[in-house]
Design a protein around this motif. Structure first.
Motif, PDB file in Angstrom:
ATOM      1  N   ILE A  76      28.960  36.857  33.340  1.00 30.58           N
ATOM      2  CA  ILE A  76      28.098  35.824  33.779  1.00 30.58           C
ATOM      3  C   ILE A  76      29.294  34.760  34.318  1.00 30.58           C
ATOM      4  O   ILE A  76      28.862  33.744  35.211  1.00 30.58           O
ATOM      5  N   THR A  77      30.300  34.434  33.977  1.00 32.53           N
ATOM      6  CA  THR A  77      31.308  33.592  34.250  1.00 32.53           C
ATOM      7  C   THR A  77      32.190  34.067  35.620  1.00 32.53           C
ATOM      8  O   THR A  77      32.882  33.171  36.156  1.00 32.53           O
ATOM      9  N   THR A  78      32.315  35.357  35.890  1.00 32.78           N
ATOM     10  CA  THR A  78      32.937  35.804  36.968  1.00 32.78           C
ATOM     11  C   THR A  78      32.717  34.850  38.001  1.00 32.78           C
ATOM     12  O   THR A  78      33.603  34.373  38.935  1.00 32.78           O
ATOM     13  N   PRO A  79      31.409  34.720  38.791  1.00 25.30           N
ATOM     14  CA  PRO A  79      31.180  34.295  40.048  1.00 25.30           C
ATOM     15  C   PRO A  79      31.510  32.869  39.873  1.00 25.30           C
ATOM     16  O   PRO A  79      31.838  32.127  40.907  1.00 25.30           O
ATOM     17  N   LEU A  80      31.211  32.093  38.683  1.00 25.95           N
ATOM     18  CA  LEU A  80      31.383  30.783  38.671  1.00 25.95           C
ATOM     19  C   LEU A  80      32.927  30.440  38.865  1.00 25.95           C
ATOM     20  O   LEU A  80      33.373  29.431  39.545  1.00 25.95           O
ATOM     21  N   TYR A  81      33.910  31.158  38.204  1.00 27.49           N
ATOM     22  CA  TYR A  81      35.344  30.797  38.226  1.00 27.49           C
ATOM     23  C   TYR A  81      35.781  31.171  39.854  1.00 27.49           C
ATOM     24  O   TYR A  81      36.611  30.211  40.305  1.00 27.49           O
ATOM     25  N   GLY A  82      35.137  31.993  40.447  1.00 26.30           N
ATOM     26  CA  GLY A  82      35.437  32.112  41.883  1.00 26.30           C
ATOM     27  C   GLY A  82      35.128  30.940  42.512  1.00 26.30           C
ATOM     28  O   GLY A  82      35.903  30.529  43.396  1.00 26.30           O
ATOM     29  N   LYS A  83      34.079  30.597  42.373  1.00 23.88           N
ATOM     30  CA  LYS A  83      33.590  29.006  42.886  1.00 23.88           C
ATOM     31  C   LYS A  83      34.594  27.938  42.882  1.00 23.88           C
ATOM     32  O   LYS A  83      35.069  27.170  43.469  1.00 23.88           O
ATOM     33  N   LEU A  84      34.994  27.750  41.424  1.00 25.04           N
ATOM     34  CA  LEU A  84      35.695  26.851  40.962  1.00 25.04           C
ATOM     35  C   LEU A  84      37.128  26.661  41.467  1.00 25.04           C
ATOM     36  O   LEU A  84      37.821  25.650  41.845  1.00 25.04           O
ATOM     37  N   VAL A  93      42.554  26.712  37.596  1.00 26.21           N
ATOM     38  CA  VAL A  93      41.377  27.390  37.056  1.00 26.21           C
ATOM     39  C   VAL A  93      41.929  28.755  36.221  1.00 26.21           C
ATOM     40  O   VAL A  93      41.307  29.117  35.209  1.00 26.21           O
ATOM     41  N   LEU A  94      42.756  29.575  36.789  1.00 25.34           N
ATOM     42  CA  LEU A  94      43.340  30.754  36.155  1.00 25.34           C
ATOM     43  C   LEU A  94      44.159  30.333  34.993  1.00 25.34           C
ATOM     44  O   LEU A  94      43.842  30.965  33.921  1.00 25.34           O
ATOM     45  N   VAL A 131      40.045  36.093  35.048  1.00 30.60           N
ATOM     46  CA  VAL A 131      41.477  36.616  35.341  1.00 30.60           C
ATOM     47  C   VAL A 131      41.130  37.621  36.694  1.00 30.60           C
ATOM     48  O   VAL A 131      41.999  37.527  37.772  1.00 30.60           O
ATOM     49  N   ALA A 132      40.160  38.543  36.617  1.00 28.80           N
ATOM     50  CA  ALA A 132      40.234  39.430  37.836  1.00 28.80           C
ATOM     51  C   ALA A 132      39.806  38.960  39.228  1.00 28.80           C
ATOM     52  O   ALA A 132      40.598  38.974  39.936  1.00 28.80           O
ATOM     53  N   PRO A 133      38.799  37.906  39.229  1.00 25.42           N
ATOM     54  CA  PRO A 133      38.466  37.398  40.599  1.00 25.42           C
ATOM     55  C   PRO A 133      39.846  36.619  40.990  1.00 25.42           C
ATOM     56  O   PRO A 133      39.858  36.327  42.259  1.00 25.42           O
ATOM     57  N   ILE A 134      40.259  35.733  40.086  1.00 26.14           N
ATOM     58  CA  ILE A 134      41.248  34.743  40.627  1.00 26.14           C
ATOM     59  C   ILE A 134      42.657  35.338  40.798  1.00 26.14           C
ATOM     60  O   ILE A 134      43.288  34.843  41.756  1.00 26.14           O
ATOM     61  N   VAL A 135      42.945  36.247  40.021  1.00 30.45           N
ATOM     62  CA  VAL A 135      44.199  37.132  40.328  1.00 30.45           C
ATOM     63  C   VAL A 135      44.080  37.836  41.655  1.00 30.45           C
ATOM     64  O   VAL A 135      45.076  37.726  42.386  1.00 30.45           O
ATOM     65  N   ALA A 408      34.107  34.533  47.368  1.00 32.54           N
ATOM     66  CA  ALA A 408      33.776  35.952  47.872  1.00 32.54           C
ATOM     67  C   ALA A 408      34.273  37.161  46.984  1.00 32.54           C
ATOM     68  O   ALA A 408      33.673  38.138  46.717  1.00 32.54           O
ATOM     69  N   THR A 409      35.665  36.836  46.676  1.00 31.81           N
ATOM     70  CA  THR A 409      36.268  37.860  45.843  1.00 31.81           C
ATOM     71  C   THR A 409      35.406  37.975  44.443  1.00 31.81           C
ATOM     72  O   THR A 409      35.222  39.014  43.969  1.00 31.81           O
TER      73      THR A 409
END
Length: 526
Positions: A76-84, A93-94, A131-135, A408-409
């Protein structure tokens, strides 16, 4: 932004970078690889320790929440971190996510009861979602398209190898040290990665027009995703009425989320991407790939143990050809994407996935041939996974501007994770109902005993034969459904962006050949 020394002049609408050269960039890449490895391994390293954890902490009736709590929080946090990451910068953020992941890991290892462990796994998952989206987003910022294809291919290999190594490492740590070390082991590597990123990456986030964070959209997305995941990863024996309520809540929350995103000034997820067929196809294809991977990882070992009577070791080895060939295919795919483009590469990979899935069906139809059929099928599927998954992530990243790349990632990673949970949940429901129908009541065997190979030794010869026949026929149907999903994935691949893959004109200066580890986005267009 001032002009780069010896490089192209910057502009207000494109990111730029300067730094100390490729050596610094390589060090940062190693740190990113380390972060990806510990997050990937954490998904599988816990499983071998669970019997010991249950013996020490009790709470066997809620032990499944140790896994589902982590999965729920990280998804649930994956898309939120991408936006942040788009709003506040990738680095900070990472670092926050890795720090929270480390705290959750330490607290998980120090837990004194099962409820406490579950709560700390939530903390750990809340950090892992970054981790995955921001990396992958940072890699998109630091490397040209051709370089990125190679590097992200390497990261896919790291993810696969880490996932395979997790169970072996977890068993060794539990036997030689303590179950607590399956959580502690990731902490030093996470700290090293954080230190390198803190020192080696210089990031300046440009001032932009202040727009309120879409808290309402984040809330609806969190609620909808949580309800959906709880519905598909729920425990056995749960009343069907609760399933209906959870699915109804999921649909309602997600409808409200879409309505909110359409009118939000700065949406959490770029809903307009779905209006572009090529990008929507990549996101849908990632959903299917996530489902295929988890389904194969779940049901092929079950066939090896439950139908063929193989050991747990043999079941674990049965999926190794997939990850081994995937690790090879990503390096081949890295050379194909710049030459062939996203669509052609994705189609070739999807054809291989579809062809390989027929090997699973063939092995289930003729169980005596299952070992060579599975080996060949899994190897071919792995060869297709590299080109397909790489084309999806690179295609989406290349289609958006810098200030939307994180979101997008995150959308692609989120889609893959949701696909894994939803598709495996649906296939699990099919498996349960079909097995119950085939076994009936005359066999005297309940579904739980049929699905647990470790209990097969307690059955009579007649019961064991009935269970293996019923389970074999049911898993054949599951493999047919997996093959049908692979065909749908091929249809998605045929819709992704075509043409030759080239870098966007607003690519960072590092993507124009300066090769560094400094992220300096210029003022972003509003």
């Amino acid at each position: 932004m001032a002009a780069d020394e010896g490089g192209a002049s910057g502009s207000n609408s494109s990111p730029g970078a300067s730094g100390e050269g490729t050596s610094n960039r390589r060090i940062v890449t190693v740190a990113l690889m380390m972060a990806m490895a510990v997050a990937a391994m954490e998904q599988t390293v816990v499983s071998p320790a669970m019997p010991t954890i249950i013996a020490r902490l009790k709470g066997v009736e809620i032990y499944a929440l140790v896994f589902s709590a982590y999965l729920l929080a990280s998804t649930i946090t994956t898309p939120l971190y991408g936006k942040l990451a788009d709003r506040h910068g990738r680095k900070r953020v990472l670092l926050f996510g890795l720090g929270l992941f480390g705290v959750g890991s330490m607290l998980s290892g120090l837990s004194r009861s099962m409820p406490e462990l579950i709560a700390m796994r939530v903390v750990q998952g809340l950090g892992a979602g970054a981790v995955a989206p921001i990396v992958l987003t940072i890699l998109g910022d630091l490397y040209t398209l051709e370089e990125r294809a190679r590097v992200q291919g390497l990261f896919s290999g790291v993810w696969g190898v880490s996932s395979i190594a997790g169970p072996a490492l977890g068993g060794a740590l539990t036997d030689q040290l303590s179950w607590r070390w399956v959580f502690f082991v990731s902490v030093p590597f996470g700290l090293i990665a954080m230190l390198i990123l803190a020192v080696g990456v210089k990031e300046t986030v440009a001032e932009r027009e202040s727009r309120p964070l879409d808290l309402a959209g984040a809330a609806w997305l969190t609620g909808g995703t949580a309800a959906l995941l709880l519905a598909v990863i729920g425990g056995e024996g749960r009343p069907w009425e609760l399933e209906v309520v959870l699915l109804g809540l999921a649909v309602g929350f997600l409808v409200l989320f879409v309505r909110q995103e359409r009118r939000a000034a700065d949406p959490v997820l770029p809903i307009d991407l779905l209006a572009q067929p090529a990008l929507a196809a990549s996101i849908a294809g990632s959903f299917i790939i996530g489902g295929l991977l988890i389904a194969i990882d779940t049901y092929v070992p079950l066939f090896v143990q439950g139908v063929r009577g193989g050991s747990a070791t043999a079941a674990g080895r049965s999926i190794m050809p997939l990850f081994a060939s995937w690790s090879v295919s990503v390096f081949i795919a890295a050379k194909l994407v710049p030459r062939w483009g996203f669509r052609r590469t994705a189609v070739v990979g999807s054809v291989l996935i579809t062809g390989g899935s027929t090997g699973l069906v063939a092995g289930a139809l003729v169980p005596e041939w299952s070992r060579p059929a599975f080996f060949l099928g899994m190897g071919v599927i792995g060869l297709g996974m590299g080109p397909t998954s790489l084309s999806y992530i690179l295609g989406v990243q290349n289609a958006v501007a810098w200030d939307r790349r994180g979101a997008a990632t995150g959308s692609v990673i989120f889609s893959r994770m949701i696909g894994g949970a939803v598709i495996v949940g649906l296939l699990g429901a099919v498996l349960g109902h079909a097995l119950a129908w085939r076994l009936g009541t005359s066999s005297g065997v309940d579904i739980a005993a049929a699905l647990r190979p470790e209990t097969h030794g307690q059955l009579t010869a007649a019961q064991l034969s009935a269970v293996r026949d019923a389970l074999g026929s049911t898993l054949r149907d599951i493999f047919l459904l997996i093959s049908a999903m692979a065909v749908l994935g091929l249809a998605c691949a045929a819709r992704v962006a075509g043409g030759r893959a080239v870098d966007r004109p607003d690519a960072p200066a590092s993507a124009r050949g300066r090769g560094d580890a400094e992220l300096l986005p210029a003022a972003l267009e509003t």
